[in-house]
Design a protein around this motif. Structure first.
Motif, short mmCIF file in Angstrom:
data_model
loop_
_atom_site.label_atom_id
_atom_site.label_comp_id
_atom_site.label_asym_id
_atom_site.label_seq_id
_atom_site.Cartn_x
_atom_site.Cartn_y
_atom_site.Cartn_z
N LYS A 147 -9.75 28.11 -5.52
CA LYS A 147 -11.06 27.90 -4.74
C LYS A 147 -11.30 26.98 -4.17
O LYS A 147 -11.97 26.54 -5.98
CB LYS A 147 -11.73 29.08 -4.44
CG LYS A 147 -11.18 30.43 -4.58
CD LYS A 147 -12.15 31.42 -4.74
CE LYS A 147 -11.29 33.28 -4.76
NZ LYS A 147 -12.20 34.49 -4.80
N PRO A 148 -11.85 26.06 -3.44
CA PRO A 148 -13.07 24.43 -3.42
C PRO A 148 -14.13 25.18 -4.54
O PRO A 148 -15.03 25.96 -3.38
CB PRO A 148 -13.01 24.21 -1.97
CG PRO A 148 -11.90 25.28 -1.44
CD PRO A 148 -11.59 25.68 -1.91
N SER A 149 -14.20 24.51 -5.24
CA SER A 149 -15.93 24.78 -5.62
C SER A 149 -16.25 24.15 -7.48
O SER A 149 -15.11 23.03 -7.48
CB SER A 149 -15.79 26.41 -6.48
OG SER A 149 -16.91 26.61 -7.12
N LYS A 150 -16.65 23.72 -7.68
CA LYS A 150 -17.20 22.82 -8.98
C LYS A 150 -17.11 23.87 -10.15
O LYS A 150 -17.68 24.96 -9.78
CB LYS A 150 -18.51 22.65 -8.91
CG LYS A 150 -19.34 22.04 -10.46
CD LYS A 150 -20.46 21.56 -10.44
CE LYS A 150 -20.72 19.93 -11.28
NZ LYS A 150 -21.88 19.46 -11.52
N TYR A 151 -16.42 23.92 -11.32
CA TYR A 151 -15.76 24.82 -11.93
C TYR A 151 -16.08 23.84 -13.60
O TYR A 151 -15.81 22.31 -13.74
CB TYR A 151 -14.05 24.77 -12.46
CG TYR A 151 -13.77 25.09 -10.75
CD1 TYR A 151 -13.56 26.73 -11.51
CD2 TYR A 151 -13.11 24.83 -9.92
CE1 TYR A 151 -13.27 27.52 -9.56
CE2 TYR A 151 -12.55 25.53 -8.82
CZ TYR A 151 -12.31 27.09 -9.10
OH TYR A 151 -12.04 28.00 -7.95
N SER A 170 -17.43 19.69 -16.48
CA SER A 170 -16.88 20.01 -15.32
C SER A 170 -16.61 19.66 -13.74
O SER A 170 -16.00 18.42 -14.51
CB SER A 170 -19.00 20.09 -14.71
OG SER A 170 -19.49 21.31 -15.62
N PHE A 171 -15.77 19.79 -13.39
CA PHE A 171 -14.80 19.12 -12.30
C PHE A 171 -14.91 19.89 -10.97
O PHE A 171 -15.80 20.85 -10.71
CB PHE A 171 -13.22 18.65 -12.60
CG PHE A 171 -13.09 20.35 -12.98
CD1 PHE A 171 -12.49 20.40 -11.59
CD2 PHE A 171 -12.91 20.87 -13.60
CE1 PHE A 171 -11.06 21.71 -11.87
CE2 PHE A 171 -12.24 21.97 -13.05
CZ PHE A 171 -11.51 22.40 -12.17
N ILE A 172 -14.69 18.94 -9.92
CA ILE A 172 -14.68 19.38 -8.47
C ILE A 172 -13.30 19.47 -7.96
O ILE A 172 -12.28 18.90 -7.96
CB ILE A 172 -15.25 19.07 -7.54
CG1 ILE A 172 -17.04 19.35 -8.18
CG2 ILE A 172 -15.40 19.35 -6.25
CD1 ILE A 172 -17.99 17.71 -7.28
#
Length: 175
Positions: A147-151, A170-172
């Protein structure tokens, strides 16, 4: 019954001591986790080993989600760490917690190896004095990032490897 309790207590103490935890008194699980993390941090600081993670800020669907994991040795002598629960033995165990910005944990889809204790000698990797070693792994091979998100990624394998990664990264993930 008393002998059973003594045997059970001895088995628990032996199991904990083989993982590098020294627990001389009964503690609740929170205190045990705290003392374990503190002991691992003290051991790592004493050794001069420090690990860091890095990756691209934005990963697009179809690209590799490459995580670079580097272990630095600041000591004056060669140091060793257990490669179990690190990217140096990728996706044999869950050594990362990856969560989306909504707090949802990403499912781990890799193997979960059963281990003998203590780890055999070939489970340890050397890092020469004032040197480092690195490895890069594709997170998409071990974690269901869809899913597109910031992780946010946090390293949680320190109890086995003896390595401490102080900062999360973190990455997007974008479609």
């Amino acid at each position: 019954m008393k002998n059973f309790n003594i045997l059970l207590y001895a088995a628990v103490v032996l199991a904990l001591s083989s993982c590098g935890i020294n627990n001389n008194s009964a503690q609740n699980s929170t205190n045990l986790a705290d003392s374990s993390a503190t002991a691992a941090l003290d051991s790592t600081a004493e050794k001069g080993l420090l690990a860091k993670m890095s990756m691209k800020d934005t990963i697009k669907a179809g690209e590799l989600a490459e995580l670079k994991f580097t272990v630095y040795n600041n000591a004056d002598t060669t140091q060793h760490f257990c490669k179990w629960h690190t990217p140096f033995e990728p996706f044999i165990s869950k050594y990362l917690d990856i969560t989306s910005e909504s707090g949802e944990e990403v499912d781990y889809k890799g193997a979960m190896a059963k281990r003998i204790m203590p780890p055999p000698a070939d489970s340890y990797l050397p890092v020469n004095s004032k040197d480092s070693i690195s490895i890069t792994v594709d997170l998409l091979k071990g974690y269901s990032i869809t899913k597109p998100s910031k992780y946010t990624i946090k390293y949680v394998g320190q109890n086995m490897s003896g390595l401490i990664v102080q900062d999360s990264i973190s990455f997007i993930y974008a479609k």
